[in-house]
Design an enzyme around this catalytic site. Sequence first.
Site, PDB file in Angstrom:
ATOM      1  N   GLU A 171       0.608  -1.215   0.088  1.00 51.21           N
ATOM      2  CA  GLU A 171      -0.016   0.083  -0.287  1.00 51.21           C
ATOM      3  C   GLU A 171       0.927   1.291   0.097  1.00 51.21           C
ATOM      4  O   GLU A 171       0.615   2.336   0.670  1.00 51.21           O
ATOM      5  CB  GLU A 171      -1.078   0.128   1.080  1.00 51.21           C
ATOM      6  CG  GLU A 171      -1.979  -1.143   1.372  1.00 51.21           C
ATOM      7  CD  GLU A 171      -2.881  -1.301   2.496  1.00 51.21           C
ATOM      8  OE1 GLU A 171      -2.760  -0.425   3.029  1.00 51.21           O
ATOM      9  OE2 GLU A 171      -3.863  -2.052   2.295  1.00 51.21           O
ATOM     10  N   ASN A 222       2.325  -5.362  -2.960  1.00 53.59           N
ATOM     11  CA  ASN A 222       0.937  -5.548  -2.911  1.00 53.59           C
ATOM     12  C   ASN A 222       0.129  -4.476  -2.595  1.00 53.59           C
ATOM     13  O   ASN A 222       0.335  -3.428  -1.886  1.00 53.59           O
ATOM     14  CB  ASN A 222       0.787  -6.572  -1.421  1.00 53.59           C
ATOM     15  CG  ASN A 222      -0.500  -7.165  -1.394  1.00 53.59           C
ATOM     16  OD1 ASN A 222      -1.024  -7.632  -2.251  1.00 53.59           O
ATOM     17  ND2 ASN A 222      -0.770  -7.205  -0.088  1.00 53.59           N
ATOM     18  N   HIS A 263     -10.245  -6.078  -2.144  1.00 49.65           N
ATOM     19  CA  HIS A 263     -11.056  -5.727  -1.068  1.00 49.65           C
ATOM     20  C   HIS A 263     -12.216  -5.194  -1.664  1.00 49.65           C
ATOM     21  O   HIS A 263     -11.973  -3.859  -2.265  1.00 49.65           O
ATOM     22  CB  HIS A 263     -10.433  -4.824   0.292  1.00 49.65           C
ATOM     23  CG  HIS A 263      -9.433  -5.615   0.834  1.00 49.65           C
ATOM     24  ND1 HIS A 263      -9.837  -6.648   1.827  1.00 49.65           N
ATOM     25  CD2 HIS A 263      -8.446  -5.600   1.149  1.00 49.65           C
ATOM     26  CE1 HIS A 263      -8.630  -7.122   2.358  1.00 49.65           C
ATOM     27  NE2 HIS A 263      -7.686  -6.460   1.974  1.00 49.65           N
ATOM     28  N   GLU A 294      -6.112 -10.650  -1.011  1.00 47.67           N
ATOM     29  CA  GLU A 294      -6.892 -10.494   0.142  1.00 47.67           C
ATOM     30  C   GLU A 294      -8.090 -10.466  -0.048  1.00 47.67           C
ATOM     31  O   GLU A 294      -9.063  -9.621   0.138  1.00 47.67           O
ATOM     32  CB  GLU A 294      -6.471  -9.117   0.948  1.00 47.67           C
ATOM     33  CG  GLU A 294      -4.937  -9.099   1.203  1.00 47.67           C
ATOM     34  CD  GLU A 294      -4.361  -7.804   1.816  1.00 47.67           C
ATOM     35  OE1 GLU A 294      -5.420  -7.195   2.416  1.00 47.67           O
ATOM     36  OE2 GLU A 294      -3.204  -7.853   1.921  1.00 47.67           O
ATOM     37  N   ASP A 296     -11.893 -10.180  -0.252  1.00 51.63           N
ATOM     38  CA  ASP A 296     -13.462 -10.258   0.264  1.00 51.63           C
ATOM     39  C   ASP A 296     -14.258  -9.398  -0.241  1.00 51.63           C
ATOM     40  O   ASP A 296     -13.801  -8.317  -0.904  1.00 51.63           O
ATOM     41  CB  ASP A 296     -13.042 -10.020   1.740  1.00 51.63           C
ATOM     42  CG  ASP A 296     -12.460  -8.999   2.328  1.00 51.63           C
ATOM     43  OD1 ASP A 296     -12.357  -8.148   1.754  1.00 51.63           O
ATOM     44  OD2 ASP A 296     -12.028  -8.810   3.615  1.00 51.63           O
TER      45      ASP A 296
END
Length: 405
Positions: A171, A222, A263, A294, A296
Site C-alpha cells: 500500500e 501488494n 477488498h 486479500e 473479500d
Amino acid sequence: MKIRRSIAVGALVTATVGALTVGPALANLTYRSPADQSLKQLGARHDLYIGTAVNTDLLADTSDPTYSQIASSQFSTVTPENVMKWEVIEPTRGTYDWSKADAFVKFAEKNHQLIRGHVLVWHNQLPKWLTDGVTAGTITKADVRALMKKHITDVAQHFKGKIWQWDVVNEAVSDPWETNNVIKLRDDASKGFWYNNYGPDYIADAFRFARAADPNALLFYNDYNIDAFGSTGADDKAQFVYTLVKDLLNKGVPIDGIGSQGHLSTRYGNFDPLQIADAQNKFASLGVATAITEADVRSLMTDGLKAGTDNDVNTAVQAQAANYSALMQGCLASPHCISFTVWGFDDKHNWTTTTDLGSGPGGEALAGIYDANYKPKRAFNTLKADLAFSGAPYVVDRIKQRPRR
Ligand code: XIL
C-alpha cells in the site's frame, strides 16, 4: 464375418446404453460434483493455489475446532493475518517475539500449505516504539534507514526457505480520492511514514534487502484498488502501480509479483471479469507473477440486511458471489496469476466486521465466503464452479514464477 460384426455392434450398443447419455469416449468417466471437492482440489486443476488469511488466535481456540478444520482442509496456501507484522514481531525495540509466527508456520507445514509472508514494509501496525520515537525525534532519519534494513533482513532470514511469496511493500500508493485525483506515492503525515522518514528510495531498497535475505522467496508489491485499469491517466492507481513496477524492474530491482488485494464492497460498481482479466494480463506482461491476495466482498449493512430481510439478504448474497467470481475469473484468465487468497473465510471473524471502513465498525460486513456459523455461502460455491467449469483455451495451467536475480 457377419457374426463378428453383429457382436461388435452389440458391444457398442451395450457401452452406449450403459453410459446412458454420455458418448462412448466418456463412458468411463463418472461425474464428480465440485460440491464434493475442496477449493484447493479444484484450484489444483489449474495449478492455482487457493488461500486464506489465518488468525492464529482462532487456530489455538479449542472451543472452535471448525475454524482450524476449514483453514486446513480447503486451502493450499495461507497468509498470517497479523502475526508477521512488525508490531507483533518486535513489540519492544531489539527484542523479537517469533512465537505466534512460528506457530503459524508449523500449522502451514503440518497441512502442506505454502506460505504468503505478510508483510515486511507497511505504514500500518508498526510498533509504537518506532512511530513514537520518530515523532519525538529520538529516532532519526538515519536510524529509520538502518532499522528498515535490519527489520527486513532479520525477518526474511528467520523465515528463510519457508516463505513462497513475501509481500515486501504494501500500500505505498495513494488513492484518487485522497490526493485530488492525482495518484502518487503516499507522502501524507499518517500513511507516508516510509516515504517521509526513509525517502522515496525505500521501495527499491526494501526489495533488494529482501532478496539478499531470502533469495528463493517470490517478492511481491501488494496493494488495493488496482483490480482493474481505468483511464490509464493521472487518476488511475492500477496504471500508477504498473508504471512504478515497470520503472523499478528497469532499474534491476528484484520484484517478482504484483498482488491485487481485492477488498471489494457490493455498494460500489466494482468490475466485471473481463476488466479484471485485462488487469491481471497487463501486470503479467511486465514479466512478473500476479496474485489475488486479500479477496473479500463486504456489504453496506442496511436496516434490512441487519434484520435479515429476504430482499436485502438475497441482493447482497448474489452481488457478493458475482464479485468474488469476477476476481477469480480474472485470475484464472492469466496463467501468471499463481494464487487466489481470501482475507479470512467466515463472516464472524472477517476484519470488515470490526474495522471502520468508512461507515463505522460493522457498518459494512458479511464479507466472507462462509456465514458466521461456517455455512458456505453462494460465493463459496460460485468460486468452486469457476474453478471446475473452466479450461483451455482461456484457462490453462499456471506458469511457475522464478525469483528474479
Ligand atoms: C487487517 C487485519 O485483517 C486486521 O485484523 C487488523 O486489525 C488490521 O489489518 N490490507 C492488508 C492487511 O494488507 O494486512 C489488513 O489486515 C487488511 C487491509
